[in-house]
Design an enzyme around this catalytic site. Structure first.
Site, short mmCIF file in Angstrom:
data_model
loop_
_atom_site.label_atom_id
_atom_site.label_comp_id
_atom_site.label_asym_id
_atom_site.label_seq_id
_atom_site.Cartn_x
_atom_site.Cartn_y
_atom_site.Cartn_z
N LYS A 1 37.53 -14.88 14.32
CA LYS A 1 37.07 -14.81 13.01
C LYS A 1 36.81 -15.96 12.25
CE LYS A 1 37.17 -11.29 10.02
NZ LYS A 1 37.53 -9.65 10.24
N1 GLU Z 1 34.35 -7.66 10.41
C1 GLU Z 1 34.28 -6.42 10.97
C2 GLU Z 1 36.11 -6.39 11.42
O1 GLU Z 1 36.79 -6.78 10.97
C3 GLU Z 1 33.43 -6.46 12.35
C4 GLU Z 1 33.62 -7.58 13.23
C5 GLU Z 1 32.50 -7.41 14.41
O2 GLU Z 1 31.64 -6.53 14.26
O3 GLU Z 1 32.51 -8.44 15.17
O4 GLU Z 1 36.36 -5.50 12.22
#
Ligand code: GLU
Length: 423
Positions: free
Chosen positions: A113
């Site tokens: 993240k």
């Molecule tokens: N931000 C989204 C999540 O928390 C998507 C992450 C992604 O598509 O890599 O799952």
């Protein structure tokens, strides 16, 4: 368990929420629990300075982060958020939840993240582009189509992914579409990605409804957060005959027990940047939002929102976690005691990363699928993953969150064990 020395962690904060969730899964991991410490430590955390020249000529510095929590099952995968409350601790927790989510759905990814501590609403478009490009360049050391693939999260979108893809491509000297997902269609984005997280929340809502002998049609839905996730979920629930009875976002809270007209709600949010002024609904106190009687409560905003105190008051049968980490462990316990079913984030909001996976596969092959194919495959993957979690919960008499962790952590730690420790 050893505390991490490099990051200050708040007692009721997201990292401790995650650690408690890990403690709860350990009794179900058998010999694999030998590797549990793997789950309690991010593999890699990068903190970067993001300096930009503002439109008025002044220089400002923002803090940026990219955390790769675990890479045992594949490259890192997870979004990037732009928010004034972003901290290393928060990004660590969000990265860890991505590890669990990707394994729960069986996508061939680890978890990562990123985030920048910035309020994008205070920036001009030019300043936003500069923050995005400098941040991307700084984390360019550790991202890449086979290393770690960012995507949108809170306050980031297709335009920001386009700037990220361009910056990375310029730095490596080749058009690299597979380095981020959630891109515009013209740059290798996937059909269905924008609404995928909300669609996943709805699909999982339908799966749980079937198992609890509930109907979607005629049910009442309350939604906190009307961004990408909350709005897409609301549209699908309303389109299938449910009533949206209460909505809260950063502009305020509104309610109408007879149901808020979904087209008016979406149009208001687009026009005003928030739901508060929606015609045909009554303005209510922000705290009163949590008292709205409903069958489905969808927290789709930030972590820690459904506190133990609110958990004692909510009048719902099911909580569908559209956000990451909205329910701390003490609130989970209250909801369990009250017989309220919580469908955890790591399956409930996994639709976004699942279509991100489809996008990445399409980019690597330069071969693109139809929207129908994407939605059919998405529903199948989520329904299968949910069935496995449901059966695990039934087998061990445990909440769905612990069951999702059992399924996911078994996969993560089995991969860890099979790979062995290097050197
Ligand atoms: N931000 C989204 C999540 O928390 C998507 C992450 C992604 O598509 O890599 O799952």
């Amino acid at each position: 368990m050893t505390a991490l020395s490099f990051v200050p962690v708040s007692s009721g904060g997201p990292w401790n929420t995650y650690l408690t969730q890990v403690e709860r899964v350990l009794p179900y991991l058998g010999p694999l629990s030998r590797w549990a410490e793997t789950l309690r430590r991010p593999k890699r955390a990068l903190v970067v300075d993001v300096p930009i020249e503002m439109d008025d000529g002044s220089i400002r510095h923002f803090e940026g982060f990219r955390v790769q929590h675990n890479l045992s099952r594949g490259p890192g995968k997870g979004g990037v958020r732009f928010h004034p409350a972003v901290t290393l601790e928060e990004v660590m927790a969000l990265a860890a939840w991505m590890t669990v989510k990707n394994a729960a759905v069986n996508l061939p990814y680890g978890g990562a993240k990123g985030g920048v501590r910035v309020d994008p609403r205070e920036l001009s478009r030019r300043e936003l582009e500069k923050v995005t490009r400098r941040y991307t360049s700084e984390i360019g050391l550790i991202i890449g189509p086979d290393k770690d693939i960012p995507a949108p999260d809170v306050n980031t979108n297709g335009q920001i992914m386009a700037w990220m893809m361009d910056t990375y491509s310029m730095n490596v000297g080749a058009a690299s579409t597979g380095v981020v997902t959630g891109k515009p269609i013209a740059l290798g984005g996937s059909l269905g990605r924008v609404k995928a997280t909300g669609r996943g929340v709805f699909v999982i809502g339908r799966e749980i409804a079937r198992r609890l002998q509930m109907q979607i049609a005629g049910s009442r839905v309350a939604i906190q957060g009307f961004g990408n996730v909350g709005s897409a979920a609301a549209e699908l629930f309303a389109g299938n005959g449910a009533k949206i009875v209460a909505v809260q976002d950063h502009t305020g809270s509104i309610a109408n027990p007879a149901g808020i007209d979904i087209a008016t709600l979406v149009a208001t949010a687009q026009r005003d940047g928030g739901v508060a002024g929606c015609p045909g609904a009554e303005r209510i106190d922000d705290e009163a939002f949590w008292d709205a009687p409903c069958e489905f409560l969808v927290p789709a905003a930030l972590e820690g929102q459904l506190t133990a105190e609110r958990a004692r008051r909510v009048q719902t049968r099911v909580v569908l976690e559209g956000a990451n980490g909205p329910t701390p462990p003490d609130a989970d316990d209250v909801l369990a005691e009250r017989g309220i079913t919580v469908v955890p984030d790591v399956i409930c909001n996994a639709g976004g990363v699942t279509v991100s996976y489809f996008e990445w596969v399409q980019d690597l092959q330069s071969f693109f699928w139809s929207e129908d194919e994407i939605n059919v495959r998405l529903e199948r993957i989520l329904a299968d993953a949910f069935r496995r979690i449901w059966e695990t919960a039934q087998e061990h008499h445990i909440p769905l969150r612990t069951a999702a962790f059992v399924v996911a952590c078994t996969r993560i730690l089995a991969a860890r064990e099979e790979r062995g420790l290097y050197p």
